[in-house]
Enzyme design. Sequence first.
Site, mmCIF file in Angstrom:
data_model
loop_
_atom_site.group_PDB
_atom_site.id
_atom_site.type_symbol
_atom_site.label_atom_id
_atom_site.label_comp_id
_atom_site.label_asym_id
_atom_site.label_seq_id
_atom_site.Cartn_x
_atom_site.Cartn_y
_atom_site.Cartn_z
ATOM 1 N N GLU A 112 63.079 17.206 41.405
ATOM 2 C CA GLU A 112 61.635 17.057 41.647
ATOM 3 C C GLU A 112 60.874 18.300 41.203
ATOM 4 O O GLU A 112 61.364 19.412 41.349
ATOM 5 C CB GLU A 112 61.383 16.847 43.144
ATOM 6 C CG GLU A 112 61.059 15.412 43.519
ATOM 7 C CD GLU A 112 59.646 14.973 43.126
ATOM 8 O OE1 GLU A 112 59.175 15.323 42.021
ATOM 9 O OE2 GLU A 112 59.022 14.268 43.927
ATOM 10 N N ASP A 116 54.748 18.337 47.931
ATOM 11 C CA ASP A 116 53.492 18.722 48.574
ATOM 12 C C ASP A 116 53.462 18.072 49.959
ATOM 13 O O ASP A 116 53.976 18.637 50.928
ATOM 14 C CB ASP A 116 52.333 18.277 47.678
ATOM 15 C CG ASP A 116 50.954 18.657 48.216
ATOM 16 O OD1 ASP A 116 50.880 19.347 49.234
ATOM 17 O OD2 ASP A 116 49.949 18.259 47.600
ATOM 18 N N ASP A 172 50.598 18.894 35.919
ATOM 19 C CA ASP A 172 49.324 18.602 35.250
ATOM 20 C C ASP A 172 48.152 18.467 36.198
ATOM 21 O O ASP A 172 48.313 18.317 37.409
ATOM 22 C CB ASP A 172 49.451 17.267 34.506
ATOM 23 C CG ASP A 172 49.450 16.073 35.480
ATOM 24 O OD1 ASP A 172 50.257 16.102 36.437
ATOM 25 O OD2 ASP A 172 48.623 15.157 35.312
HETATM 26 P P1 IMP Z 1 53.501 14.606 47.435
HETATM 27 O O1 IMP Z 1 53.818 13.148 47.506
HETATM 28 O O2 IMP Z 1 52.205 14.943 48.139
HETATM 29 O O3 IMP Z 1 54.638 15.483 47.903
HETATM 30 O O4 IMP Z 1 53.174 14.942 45.924
HETATM 31 C C1 IMP Z 1 54.183 15.027 44.979
HETATM 32 C C2 IMP Z 1 53.692 14.797 43.576
HETATM 33 O O5 IMP Z 1 52.291 15.071 43.436
HETATM 34 C C3 IMP Z 1 54.415 15.739 42.639
HETATM 35 O O6 IMP Z 1 55.597 15.143 42.146
HETATM 36 C C4 IMP Z 1 53.366 16.022 41.590
HETATM 37 O O7 IMP Z 1 53.419 15.057 40.560
HETATM 38 C C5 IMP Z 1 52.059 15.897 42.314
HETATM 39 N N1 IMP Z 1 51.605 17.226 42.803
HETATM 40 C C6 IMP Z 1 51.570 17.674 44.083
HETATM 41 N N2 IMP Z 1 51.090 18.932 44.162
HETATM 42 C C7 IMP Z 1 50.820 19.294 42.870
HETATM 43 C C8 IMP Z 1 50.296 20.508 42.271
HETATM 44 O O8 IMP Z 1 49.996 21.517 42.925
HETATM 45 N N3 IMP Z 1 50.142 20.467 40.923
HETATM 46 C C9 IMP Z 1 50.454 19.393 40.157
HETATM 47 N N4 IMP Z 1 50.956 18.258 40.674
HETATM 48 C C10 IMP Z 1 51.143 18.208 42.013
HETATM 49 MG MG MG Z 2 50.866 14.627 38.409
#
Ligand code: IMP
Ligand code: MG
Length: 193
Positions: A112, A116, A172
């Site tokens: 991964e 976040d 991105d």
């Molecule tokens: P989550 O589901 O909130 O953990 O987000 C995960 C996905 O969101 C990652 O695999 C990224 O594609 C995108 N993402 C989360 N935070 C960032 C960041 O700071 N920069 C770019 N993409 C992010």
């Molecule tokens: Mg993305």
Amino acid sequence: MTQSASGTEHPHPDVDPHLGQILVTHEAIQQRIAELGKEITVDYAGRAPLLIAVLKGAIMFMADIARAISLPVELDFMAVSSYGTATKTSGVVRIVKDLDIDLTGRDVIIVEDIVDSGLTLNYLRKNLAARHPASLEVCALLLKEGMQKVEPDLRYVGFRLPDEFVVGYGLDVAERYRNLDDLRVYVGPGSGH
Ligand code: IMP
Ligand code: MG
């Protein structure tokens, strides 16, 4: 020649006003990946792990971590679309491209880019666990500290970051900045800066 972010030419990182400080340099990323690769090589000795990356953010990390592991690894890719804004995921995930390789009895490592909220990973883990792998672990390059409601179960973590939106090295904003070598803070529209 440099144009605005809306232009066709990619602005140089040094002059793009939407880019903030470098959080992790390319050299530091490569050094950490070498360490993670050695750990995985030891932990999976005698086995042939299957690395699964989620497109597109993890492509650079996948390419580098795969070469840092001295084992007969196999690679596969998945594409998911998660609903949300440019900088926040909603946790609702849809598989756009599924895996080619059968996971039954395999030692699977999810590669991964960044965890976040942890919602994307939570979904993936459940989805892949249902396919009967022999083992299922996660190798995340980046972990945003304190952003998860439940402590994510991550076997390998590259770097722990504060809650900043970051770009570069595969990550991105609206498909831009994936090709930057370093990992940088994004301070443009939607970032909260
Ligand atoms: P989550 O589901 O909130 O953990 O987000 C995960 C996905 O969101 C990652 O695999 C990224 O594609 C995108 N993402 C989360 N935070 C960032 C960041 O700071 N920069 C770019 N993409 C992010
Ligand atoms: Mg993305």
